[in-house]
Design a protein around this motif. Structure first.
Motif, mmCIF file in Angstrom:
data_model
loop_
_atom_site.group_PDB
_atom_site.id
_atom_site.type_symbol
_atom_site.label_atom_id
_atom_site.label_comp_id
_atom_site.label_asym_id
_atom_site.label_seq_id
_atom_site.Cartn_x
_atom_site.Cartn_y
_atom_site.Cartn_z
ATOM 1 N N ALA A 26 0.852 -1.234 0.147
ATOM 2 C CA ALA A 26 0.000 0.022 -0.027
ATOM 3 C C ALA A 26 0.898 1.082 0.328
ATOM 4 N N SER A 27 1.821 1.337 0.636
ATOM 5 C CA SER A 27 2.725 2.396 0.653
ATOM 6 C C SER A 27 3.448 2.591 -0.580
ATOM 7 N N SER A 28 3.874 1.644 -1.309
ATOM 8 C CA SER A 28 4.317 1.775 -2.529
ATOM 9 C C SER A 28 3.453 2.402 -3.451
ATOM 10 N N GLN A 29 2.249 2.188 -3.598
ATOM 11 C CA GLN A 29 1.079 2.737 -4.112
ATOM 12 C C GLN A 29 0.696 4.201 -3.917
ATOM 13 N N ILE A 30 0.954 4.406 -2.622
ATOM 14 C CA ILE A 30 0.637 5.751 -2.120
ATOM 15 C C ILE A 30 1.825 6.508 -2.586
ATOM 16 N N ARG A 31 3.160 6.058 -2.655
ATOM 17 C CA ARG A 31 4.199 7.059 -3.056
ATOM 18 C C ARG A 31 4.167 7.477 -4.368
ATOM 19 N N ALA A 32 3.457 6.605 -5.357
ATOM 20 C CA ALA A 32 3.393 6.753 -6.692
ATOM 21 C C ALA A 32 2.562 7.768 -6.778
ATOM 22 N N GLY A 33 1.419 7.732 -6.091
ATOM 23 C CA GLY A 33 0.415 8.861 -6.199
ATOM 24 C C GLY A 33 0.893 10.360 -5.505
ATOM 25 N N ILE A 34 1.773 10.153 -4.483
ATOM 26 C CA ILE A 34 2.284 11.509 -4.019
ATOM 27 C C ILE A 34 3.327 12.060 -5.043
ATOM 28 N N GLU A 35 4.164 11.225 -5.629
ATOM 29 C CA GLU A 35 5.050 11.966 -6.824
ATOM 30 C C GLU A 35 4.118 12.497 -7.778
ATOM 31 N N ALA A 36 3.096 11.971 -8.243
ATOM 32 C CA ALA A 36 2.126 12.351 -9.185
ATOM 33 C C ALA A 36 1.377 13.706 -8.534
ATOM 34 N N SER A 37 1.090 13.668 -7.292
ATOM 35 C CA SER A 37 0.463 14.908 -6.961
ATOM 36 C C SER A 37 1.656 16.205 -7.069
ATOM 37 N N LEU A 38 2.571 15.744 -6.781
ATOM 38 C CA LEU A 38 3.561 16.792 -6.559
ATOM 39 C C LEU A 38 4.121 17.324 -7.815
ATOM 40 N N ALA A 39 4.030 16.185 -8.918
ATOM 41 C CA ALA A 39 4.457 16.892 -10.277
ATOM 42 C C ALA A 39 3.357 17.764 -10.990
ATOM 43 N N ALA A 40 2.101 17.617 -10.268
ATOM 44 C CA ALA A 40 0.981 18.595 -10.805
ATOM 45 C C ALA A 40 1.027 19.882 -10.283
ATOM 46 N N LEU A 41 1.924 19.732 -9.094
ATOM 47 C CA LEU A 41 2.167 21.168 -8.372
ATOM 48 C C LEU A 41 3.268 22.013 -8.984
ATOM 49 N N GLY A 42 4.239 21.031 -9.809
ATOM 50 C CA GLY A 42 5.477 21.618 -10.433
ATOM 51 C C GLY A 42 6.612 21.230 -9.371
ATOM 52 N N VAL A 43 6.587 20.132 -8.597
ATOM 53 C CA VAL A 43 7.411 20.096 -7.564
ATOM 54 C C VAL A 43 8.348 18.667 -7.888
ATOM 55 N N SER A 44 9.373 18.360 -7.937
ATOM 56 C CA SER A 44 10.214 17.262 -8.189
ATOM 57 C C SER A 44 11.210 17.343 -7.012
ATOM 58 N N PHE A 45 11.811 16.061 -7.051
ATOM 59 C CA PHE A 45 13.033 15.781 -6.158
ATOM 60 C C PHE A 45 14.189 15.149 -6.684
ATOM 61 N N ASP A 46 15.361 15.568 -6.525
ATOM 62 C CA ASP A 46 16.473 15.080 -6.794
ATOM 63 C C ASP A 46 16.846 13.446 -5.997
ATOM 64 N N VAL A 47 16.489 13.561 -4.828
ATOM 65 C CA VAL A 47 16.851 12.203 -3.994
ATOM 66 C C VAL A 47 15.569 11.960 -3.146
ATOM 67 N N TRP A 48 15.278 10.832 -3.081
ATOM 68 C CA TRP A 48 14.167 10.200 -2.087
ATOM 69 C C TRP A 48 15.035 9.204 -1.155
ATOM 70 N N LYS A 49 15.001 9.574 0.009
ATOM 71 C CA LYS A 49 15.794 8.902 1.082
ATOM 72 C C LYS A 49 14.889 8.063 2.193
ATOM 73 N N THR A 50 15.317 7.048 2.344
ATOM 74 C CA THR A 50 14.467 6.370 3.423
ATOM 75 C C THR A 50 15.278 6.242 4.601
ATOM 76 N N GLU A 51 14.564 6.359 5.755
ATOM 77 C CA GLU A 51 15.036 5.966 7.110
ATOM 78 C C GLU A 51 15.841 4.675 6.983
ATOM 79 N N ALA A 52 15.243 3.825 6.670
ATOM 80 C CA ALA A 52 15.860 2.224 6.681
ATOM 81 C C ALA A 52 17.173 2.404 6.072
#
Length: 597
Positions: free
Chosen positions: A280-306
């Motif tokens: 479920a978290s993997s599905q949500i992350r894909a949606g989050i990235e799409a939402s941010l792209a619609a806002l015009g926001v992108s990231f160079d690095v995605w970093k996990t605590e693990a």
């Protein structure tokens, strides 16, 4: 006594009639020169006026021989030499010097904008500085909401003004895709899929029902391993699947209810809940990235605590503190002597059960970021993270890093209002407004303007109905309309066979042109100030002022006049410089500059 450039202020007078610029140079020179400031100011003004007269005379001689003032540059737009800039200097008050700029210098400065629009307003005061800006960083337990999306606006706007000031910026998103919160999400999805009540610590909402309908049956039965990856620092172009959203708190690894050491799950967590939660978290992350792209926001690095644990960064940070003598054991736990650095109490790094705390992840993350060569780290966090700021900065200092190079920007709360009524939101209850819903209703331009025009740490009311209005009540519409109006004027001029003059030289003698030119010339300064202040409300204020100045200019000056082609050409050049500057200001904020509305 020595005098540095920092001691000398060059400002704009409150009353434009006093000049274009004012300086306190004479006041600062009074003590080292042991002279009255007024006398020093008079001497400086006299020398400037003598030089101005000499340059004016030389200009007149050159003009008589057919020469010209030459091109100019401004704010990074071109590299030609400006004409002599000062027309007149005068003394005011106890020793201030007021300066009025020449029309020729202003014209050459603005010509630079038209030669190279992309460079107009860009500067280099921060050239060479490498900055990591971490923002949004909500955990993967639901869609990105309008509440936790404020960090997206603040972080992206900050990155944009830093880049305009010549800094190298890395945009980073930190999240936790394993642990108790993700397990609770998985249990919620399973419960909805089975038609059972959601557990008390679970998640509700339409998105949970959608995930329940889509979850692969083999995940429920355990026939395959869980989807989703804990990943490391992954460039956005090849990011692992994952998610980040409502239900998690803001950035910096200080996320409540997430995993601890290396992403371990909650004690006794159901295996199916773990598998489904990861998926479920993997599905949500894909949606989050799409939402941010619609806002015009992108990231160079995605970093996990693990990944911080898996790559050894937490262990190295703890050892660094131990070697420096800043750790001690008490009651079976390992503590950081944060009080040595001004904190109100010491902080646990390793619990008595051997599990690292979230604070351990925080200090590991600081070490990992500095290992990548950044000069400055900025964390954009929500106001509820204020208690984490001191301990992380203290730990950075204890590990030998520059404390001033670790900076946290805490964003204020947002209260969303419709028709005067506050919209209540609860992440776990599922009664929230998703960012996608807001963007669908008002569009990214209105949303960006609203947040850009407020200080990051200010608590604000967001009036949704006002943001939707297409009228002068809505400031972003007002500024965009000015750009669209200019585009219409230029089209009308082309249809009449008129074109803008190649230069503004000699075009600023009249009052309407002189007034607008002075507003235009402020733009590079506005951008530089925004980067220095790390705030963008000065840009929105300026864009509104420029739109107002343009509307006044168009009211007072007939721009398209086939009967006066020479004057029209000069005024079209003025209008074109305005178009470039409005588009630049809007673009700096990530807002579109439409040619028609």
């Amino acid at each position: 006594m020595s005098l540095s450039a920092r001691d000398v202020a060059i400002e704009r007078p409150a009353n434009p009639e006093h000049g274009d610029l004012a300086t306190n140079l004479a006041l600062q020179l009074a003590r080292p020169l042991r002279m009255a400031p007024a006398a020093i100011a008079a001497a400086i003004a006299g020398a400037i006026n003598a030089a101005a007269a000499e340059h004016a005379a030389a200009g007149a001689r050159d003009s008589g021989r057919g020469g010209g003032a030459g091109g100019g540059a401004g704010g990074g737009a071109g590299a030609a030499t400006l004409p002599w800039p000062i027309a007149e200097a005068s003394v005011a008050g106890p020793g201030f010097i007021n300066l009025r700029l020449t029309d020729a210098a202003l014209a050459a400065f603005l010509d630079g904008a038209r030669r190279d629009p992309a460079a107009w307003g860009r500067s280099t005061p921060g050239a060479g500085r490498s900055v990591n800006v971490e923002f949004v960083s909500a955990n993967p337990t639901g869609p990105l909401t309008v509440g936790n999306a404020r960090g997206a606006f603040v972080g992206d706007l900050l990155c944009r003004v830093f880049e305009a000031a010549g800094q190298r910026v890395t945009r980073e998103y930190y999240f936790n895709d394993s642990g108790a919160q993700v397990d609770h999400l998985g249990a919620s999805v399973i419960a909805v899929r089975a038609g059972r009540p959601v557990p008390g610590d679970g998640y509700h909402g339409d998105y949970v029902a959608a995930l329940a309908a889509a979850v692969p049956a083999e995940l429920l039965s355990g026939e395959t391993s869980a989807g989703g990856s804990t990943g490391g620092g992954v460039p956005s172009g090849g990011a692992t699947a994952g998610g980040s959203a409502a239900g998690g708190s803001a950035a910096g690894g200080s996320t409540a209810g997430g995993s601890t050491a290396g992403g371990s799950t909650a004690d006794g967590a159901d295996a199916a809940a773990v598998r489904v939660g990861r998926w479920a978290s993997s599905q949500i992350r894909a949606g989050i990235e799409a939402s941010l792209a619609a806002l015009g926001v992108s990231f160079d690095v995605w970093k996990t605590e693990a990944s911080l644990h898996a790559e050894g960064w937490v262990e190295r940070a703890v050892q660094r503190l131990r070697d420096a003598g800043h750790l001690y054991e008490q009651d079976g736990a390992l503590w950081f002597r944060s009080t040595t650095f001004g904190d109100d109490k010491d902080r646990v790094v390793i619990r008595s059960n051997g599990e690292p705390t979230y604070f351990a992840s925080d200090i590991g993350y600081v070490t990992e970021k500095f290992s990548r060569g950044f000069d400055h780290l900025i964390y954009v966090w929500g106001a509820d993270h204020h208690g984490t700021v001191a301990r992380v900065r203290n730990a950075a200092e204890a590990m030998g890093f520059d404390k001033a190079a670790v900076e946290m920007i805490l964003t204020g709360w947002v209260r969303f209002v419709r028709d005067g009524e506050e919209l209540s939101m609860s992440k776990r209850a599922g009664t929230f407004i998703a960012l996608d819903e807001l963007l669908d209703e008002i569009g990214p331009d209105a949303a960006r303007w609203f947040f850009a025009s407020r200080g990051a740490n200010v608590n604000i009311d967001f009036d949704i109905e006002l943001a939707k209005k297409q009228s002068n009540e809505n400031p972003v519409y007002y500024v965009q309309y000015a750009h669209a109006r200019i585009a219409s004027i230029l089209r009308k001029a082309a249809e009449a066979g008129l074109a803008a003059a190649p230069s503004l030289e000699g075009a600023l003698g009249a009052a309407p042109e002189a007034a607008l030119a002075r507003v235009l010339a402020r733009y590079p300064e506005v951008v530089e100030d925004a980067a220095a202040a790390q705030e963008t409300q000065g840009v929105t204020t300026y864009a509104t002022e420029l739109a107002t100045a343009f509307h006044a200019y168009y009211r007072d000056a007939k721009v398209v006049d086939p009967a006066e082609p020479g004057r029209s050409a000069a005024r079209l050049a003025m209008v074109d410089a305005t178009r470039i500057t409005i588009a630049g200001a809007l673009g700096l904020l990530g807002i579109s500059a439409p040619d028609a509305m």
